[in-house]
Design a protein around this motif. Structure first.
Motif, PDB file in Angstrom:
ATOM      1  N   TYR A 357       0.827  -1.198   0.000  1.00  0.00           N
ATOM      2  CA  TYR A 357       0.000   0.000   0.000  1.00  0.00           C
ATOM      3  C   TYR A 357       0.868   1.256   0.000  1.00  0.00           C
ATOM      4  CZ  TYR A 357      -3.496   3.355   1.641  1.00  0.00           C
ATOM      5  OH  TYR A 357      -4.323   4.428   1.754  1.00  0.00           O
ATOM      6  N   ARG A 358       1.963   1.246   0.782  1.00  0.00           N
ATOM      7  CA  ARG A 358       2.805   2.427   0.890  1.00  0.00           C
ATOM      8  C   ARG A 358       3.886   2.497  -0.181  1.00  0.00           C
ATOM      9  NH1 ARG A 358      -0.043   6.165   3.042  1.00  0.00           N
ATOM     10  NH2 ARG A 358      -0.213   6.177   5.287  1.00  0.00           N
ATOM     11  N   VAL A 359       4.503   1.355  -0.486  1.00  0.00           N
ATOM     12  CA  VAL A 359       5.665   1.362  -1.373  1.00  0.00           C
ATOM     13  C   VAL A 359       5.301   0.971  -2.803  1.00  0.00           C
ATOM     14  CG1 VAL A 359       8.035   0.550  -1.631  1.00  0.00           C
ATOM     15  CG2 VAL A 359       7.021   0.699   0.640  1.00  0.00           C
ATOM     16  N   GLY A 360       4.263   0.143  -2.960  1.00  0.00           N
ATOM     17  CA  GLY A 360       3.839  -0.221  -4.302  1.00  0.00           C
ATOM     18  C   GLY A 360       4.331  -1.574  -4.750  1.00  0.00           C
ATOM     19  N   GLY A 361       5.156  -2.241  -3.952  1.00  0.00           N
ATOM     20  CA  GLY A 361       5.635  -3.566  -4.346  1.00  0.00           C
ATOM     21  C   GLY A 361       6.066  -4.336  -3.126  1.00  0.00           C
ATOM     22  N   ALA A 362       6.292  -5.638  -3.311  1.00  0.00           N
ATOM     23  CA  ALA A 362       6.693  -6.464  -2.173  1.00  0.00           C
ATOM     24  C   ALA A 362       7.951  -7.262  -2.506  1.00  0.00           C
ATOM     25  CB  ALA A 362       5.560  -7.398  -1.771  1.00  0.00           C
ATOM     26  N   ARG A 363       8.771  -6.707  -3.425  1.00  0.00           N
ATOM     27  CA  ARG A 363      10.046  -7.376  -3.669  1.00  0.00           C
ATOM     28  C   ARG A 363      11.014  -6.986  -2.564  1.00  0.00           C
ATOM     29  NH1 ARG A 363      11.292  -5.110  -9.224  1.00  0.00           N
ATOM     30  NH2 ARG A 363      10.355  -3.433  -8.037  1.00  0.00           N
ATOM     31  N   LEU A 364      12.058  -7.786  -2.430  1.00  0.00           N
ATOM     32  CA  LEU A 364      12.998  -7.556  -1.340  1.00  0.00           C
ATOM     33  C   LEU A 364      13.589  -6.154  -1.422  1.00  0.00           C
ATOM     34  CD1 LEU A 364      13.501  -9.476   0.870  1.00  0.00           C
ATOM     35  CD2 LEU A 364      15.494 -10.363  -0.315  1.00  0.00           C
ATOM     36  N   GLU A 365      13.922  -5.697  -2.665  1.00  0.00           N
ATOM     37  CA  GLU A 365      14.569  -4.381  -2.761  1.00  0.00           C
ATOM     38  C   GLU A 365      13.601  -3.233  -2.438  1.00  0.00           C
ATOM     39  OE1 GLU A 365      14.643  -6.680  -5.215  1.00  0.00           O
ATOM     40  OE2 GLU A 365      14.322  -5.795  -7.194  1.00  0.00           O
ATOM     41  N   ASP A 366      12.278  -3.515  -2.544  1.00  0.00           N
ATOM     42  CA  ASP A 366      11.310  -2.485  -2.153  1.00  0.00           C
ATOM     43  C   ASP A 366      11.320  -2.272  -0.648  1.00  0.00           C
ATOM     44  OD1 ASP A 366      10.325  -2.102  -4.725  1.00  0.00           O
ATOM     45  OD2 ASP A 366       8.998  -3.828  -4.548  1.00  0.00           O
ATOM     46  N   MET A 367      11.810  -3.273   0.091  1.00  0.00           N
ATOM     47  CA  MET A 367      11.679  -3.214   1.553  1.00  0.00           C
ATOM     48  C   MET A 367      12.907  -2.618   2.236  1.00  0.00           C
ATOM     49  SD  MET A 367       9.542  -6.676   2.300  1.00  0.00           S
ATOM     50  CE  MET A 367       8.960  -6.117   3.885  1.00  0.00           C
ATOM     51  N   LYS A 368      13.882  -2.193   1.455  1.00  0.00           N
ATOM     52  CA  LYS A 368      15.095  -1.623   2.044  1.00  0.00           C
ATOM     53  C   LYS A 368      14.764  -0.459   2.960  1.00  0.00           C
ATOM     54  CE  LYS A 368      18.535  -2.825  -1.375  1.00  0.00           C
ATOM     55  NZ  LYS A 368      19.156  -2.417  -2.634  1.00  0.00           N
ATOM     56  N   GLY A 369      15.282  -0.497   4.178  1.00  0.00           N
ATOM     57  CA  GLY A 369      15.152   0.627   5.094  1.00  0.00           C
ATOM     58  C   GLY A 369      13.761   0.860   5.636  1.00  0.00           C
ATOM     59  N   LEU A 370      12.832  -0.051   5.390  1.00  0.00           N
ATOM     60  CA  LEU A 370      11.463   0.185   5.842  1.00  0.00           C
ATOM     61  C   LEU A 370      11.336   0.060   7.356  1.00  0.00           C
ATOM     62  CD1 LEU A 370       9.013  -1.373   3.251  1.00  0.00           C
ATOM     63  CD2 LEU A 370       9.646   1.001   3.620  1.00  0.00           C
ATOM     64  N   GLY A 371      12.302  -0.614   7.998  1.00  0.00           N
ATOM     65  CA  GLY A 371      12.253  -0.763   9.454  1.00  0.00           C
ATOM     66  C   GLY A 371      12.125   0.581  10.137  1.00  0.00           C
ATOM     67  N   ARG A 372      12.745   1.595   9.559  1.00  0.00           N
ATOM     68  CA  ARG A 372      12.672   2.915  10.171  1.00  0.00           C
ATOM     69  C   ARG A 372      11.455   3.694   9.669  1.00  0.00           C
ATOM     70  NH1 ARG A 372      18.564   4.766  10.645  1.00  0.00           N
ATOM     71  NH2 ARG A 372      18.662   2.872  11.866  1.00  0.00           N
ATOM     72  N   ALA A 373      11.109   3.491   8.388  1.00  0.00           N
ATOM     73  CA  ALA A 373      10.014   4.273   7.812  1.00  0.00           C
ATOM     74  C   ALA A 373       8.647   3.764   8.270  1.00  0.00           C
ATOM     75  CB  ALA A 373      10.108   4.240   6.287  1.00  0.00           C
ATOM     76  N   MET A 374       8.511   2.448   8.413  1.00  0.00           N
ATOM     77  CA  MET A 374       7.217   1.878   8.825  1.00  0.00           C
ATOM     78  C   MET A 374       7.447   0.967  10.031  1.00  0.00           C
ATOM     79  SD  MET A 374       5.798   0.801   5.038  1.00  0.00           S
ATOM     80  CE  MET A 374       4.091   0.570   5.513  1.00  0.00           C
ATOM     81  N   PRO A 375       7.823   1.548  11.180  1.00  0.00           N
ATOM     82  CA  PRO A 375       8.239   0.705  12.312  1.00  0.00           C
ATOM     83  C   PRO A 375       7.158  -0.268  12.783  1.00  0.00           C
ATOM     84  CG  PRO A 375       7.948   2.990  12.990  1.00  0.00           C
ATOM     85  CD  PRO A 375       7.877   2.982  11.500  1.00  0.00           C
ATOM     86  N   LEU A 376       5.909   0.192  12.838  1.00  0.00           N
ATOM     87  CA  LEU A 376       4.860  -0.677  13.398  1.00  0.00           C
ATOM     88  C   LEU A 376       4.556  -1.851  12.470  1.00  0.00           C
ATOM     89  CD1 LEU A 376       2.454   1.964  14.934  1.00  0.00           C
ATOM     90  CD2 LEU A 376       3.838   0.271  16.133  1.00  0.00           C
ATOM     91  N   THR A 377       4.495  -1.563  11.152  1.00  0.00           N
ATOM     92  CA  THR A 377       4.202  -2.624  10.195  1.00  0.00           C
ATOM     93  C   THR A 377       5.308  -3.666  10.210  1.00  0.00           C
ATOM     94  OG1 THR A 377       3.214  -0.919   8.844  1.00  0.00           O
ATOM     95  CG2 THR A 377       3.572  -3.046   7.803  1.00  0.00           C
ATOM     96  N   LEU A 378       6.568  -3.190  10.182  1.00  0.00           N
ATOM     97  CA  LEU A 378       7.674  -4.134  10.124  1.00  0.00           C
ATOM     98  C   LEU A 378       7.820  -4.897  11.438  1.00  0.00           C
ATOM     99  CD1 LEU A 378       9.765  -4.830   7.899  1.00  0.00           C
ATOM    100  CD2 LEU A 378       8.232  -2.973   7.374  1.00  0.00           C
TER     101      LEU A 378
END
Lengths: 493, 116
Positions: A357-378
């Protein structure tokens, strides 16, 4: 009183609400109706669970026609246990669905989408609740046809081919089940499950019964996606809309496993099904292969959705492994994992849906750094991942614990070892996501990403809390599953 | 003896024909055709088992002493409806696949997916 009609309301309400969704025509209204119906279904399932006595059952004659002439709905504890799983996942997924569906599916299709989702829910609930073998086939096709339609709505054009492939394999499986039911009717003259269970033992090693048994087991295993009949599953889960993946992962294969249990233990009886060890050995080998092969393949996936899909095939392996041990502990492990896996996979796929919903994809490279950007989801994703691995204090640990216990009880220590190896493989594929999300920075120039909206986080975290809760307080899962396991084996000579 | 059960032989031949087409054909439309043949064989299986030796159609009339079992007929009516729905959905998907890929051949589609 309305209470005595609860069994039929469980199915009829979602079934009738589906065309109403279409009539409403507008996305938001249809979503509101579908969500209300989802929660109503959960309420009915919970009240059925509360009112089924241990070892007893609730019987409901449809239209007042007494069984075995009429179709009868029958709810025992196994039924109500699976009903709660399906309805709970359904209610939470529907609550979550609105924003995700608005993003991933064309506007004019929203009403039809919710209608199909409700039909699928009605079909799955119907499979569980019915006490009639042919009615089971009809509900199976209702849920399957609507899930083919739902999968094909994915944004990627590969969703179309995935849906087509599932349609072909699903129809073959369902037709096999139809042949099996037909052959059973041929020799017994009844379609009522209890009647079948009464009349089959007298026939002994009848060839027609054996043929029916073979057709049914193969057909159901196709629906379960037991290795090596799982080929339709990874693509279907990977390319379906996020909401559909979460819903199907939590419900469809679980209901198919319920059907397997029903046929093997209630209708044919454990004594017939597992005589000569052939089926037990076959299921055990396929389950273990499924665990090891699918977990290994999962490690090499770049699309996280696809990775979790392969992990689902592996988890189905654990469940079938528990069944193949044919012991009270083994069945308990299978039933507990049925519940726990539904909870953890729904949480994981919903969290992934929030990422899409936020990034537009679910490939591994789409998830880079998301731990900080979407802390609750991750964080929710990590919690679900820990449960998948089977870390203590999560639901996954309880299932693995009982499975290892059952293997040791039967004297199969190599199986216990393989279960642990499977968990280590899960560590590897979950770690790949954690490493990418937390240790790697967002790529330079990537658009800023904010946390998922609260109405998506709420259902995700409800499932995460359930995951931890079921890992600590096991009364609901192990308590009921243990009793059901004894009931299922009780019919065995 | 073997010939007296000829309708069951037809069932088996049709079933295997349909199954073979589903597995072997790479044309998506032909696969659906195969699936239809496969399902039809099951319909015949059900209807054959409903036949009672010397029985007539299950409608109460004078002079009839035995009737065929109507239940399999009714079940198969339901299964036919399911089959029609499956075929319709399958063909709809094929149309959409043709629009998206420009082909209904499985191998050509897989080639496009690999290149993408």
């Amino acid at each position: 009183m309305i209470d005595e009609h609860l069994p039929v309301l469980q199915v009829v309400v979602p079934l009738l609400a589906a065309p109403m969704c279409l009539l409403l025509g507008r996305g938001t209204l249809a979503w509101g109706l579908a969500t209300a119906v989802g929660w109503f279904a959960l309420y009915v399932a919970l009240s059925l669970l509360g009112s089924v006595p241990a070892g007893g059952e609730i019987r409901y004659a449809l239209g007042g026609w007494a069984a075995p002439w009429g179709i009868e709905y029958r709810v025992d504890r196994l039924d109500s246990y699976v009903l709660v799983i399906v309805a709970a996942v359904g209610a939470l997924v529907l609550t979550y669905a609105r924003a995700s569906v608005a993003r991933e599916i064309a506007r004019h299709q929203h009403a039809a989408f919710y209608a199909a989702l409700l039909l699928c829910l009605a079909g799955l609930l119907g499979i569980v609740i019915t006490g009639d073998a042919f009615n089971l086939f009809v509900f199976l096709e209702i849920s399957s046809l609507s899930s083919y339609a739902l999968i094909s709505l994915g944004r990627d054009r590969r969703a179309l081919t995935a849906s087509y492939q599932y349609l072909i394999m699903g129809t073959l499986g369902a037709t096999f089940i139809l042949i099996g039911v037909g052959l059973l009717y041929m020799v017994t003259g009844t379609l009522n499950m209890l009647d079948l269970a009464e009349r089959l033992p007298a026939l002994g090693d009848n060839r027609t019964v054996l043929a029916a048994f073979a057709f049914l087991v193969v057909g159901i295993c196709l629906k379960i996606a037991l290795f090596p009949l799982h080929l339709w599953l990874p693509n279907a889960y990977a390319y379906a809309p996020s909401v559909v993946t979460a819903f199907l992962a939590g419900t469809a294969t679980k209901v198919a496993i319920y059907v397997l249990l029903r046929f093997l233990f209630t209708i044919f009886g454990a004594g017939f099904s597992f005589s000569g060890m052939l089926l037990s050995a076959l299921l055990m080998v396929l389950a273990l292969l499924g665990v090891l092969v699918a977990s290994t393949v999962a490690i090499f996936q770049n699309d996280v959705k696809r990775m979790l899909a392969y992990s689902s095939v592996a988890q189905i392996g654990y469940i079938v492994l528990g069944i193949s041990l044919v012991s009270v502990t083994g069945l308990t492990a299978a039933l507990v994992h049925l519940f726990n896996h539904a909870v953890m996979k729904a949480a994981l796929f919903l969290a992934l849906g929030a990422v899409v919903y936020r990034v537009g994809g679910a490939r591994l490279e789409d998830m880079k750094g998301l731990g900080r950007a979407m802390p609750l989801t991750l964080a929710a994703f990590v919690a679900g991942g820990l449960s998948l691995i089977g870390v203590p204090l999560t639901a996954g640990f309880i299932s693995k614990w009982y499975l290892v216990l059952a293997a040791l009880e039967a004297g199969w220590w190599p199986i216990a070892l393989l279960v642990l190896i499977g968990s280590l493989l899960a560590v590897v594929y979950v770690w790949r996501v954690v490493e990418t999300a937390y240790m790697q920075p967002r790529p330079a120039g990537a658009a800023a990403v904010s946390e998922a909206p609260w109405h998506m986080l709420l259902p995700i975290w409800a499932l995460v809390v359930a995951n931890v809760w079921l890992g600590i307080d096991t009364d609901l899962t192990v308590g009921i599953a243990g009793g059901v396991a004894v009931e299922l084996l009780g019919g065995a000579p | 003896m073997a010939l007296s059960l000829y309708n069951y032989w037809i069932v088996i031949v049709l079933m295997m024909t349909g199954f073979y087409i589903v597995i072997r054909s790479t044309n998506l439309v032909k696969k659906i055709v195969g699936l239809n043949i496969f399902q039809t064989s099951v319909f015949i299986l059900y209807i054959s088992m409903g036949k009672v030796e010397g029985g007539t159609a299950p409608i109460v009339t004078d002079g009839a002493t035995a009737y065929s079992n109507p239940l399999p007929h009714v079940l198969i009516l339901t299964a036919i409806v399911v089959g029609v729905a499956t075929t319709a959905l399958g063909l709809t998907l094929v149309v959409r696949i043709k629009e998206a890929y420009g082909s209904v051949d499985e191998e050509a589609i897989q080639r496009q997916d690999r290149e993408a």
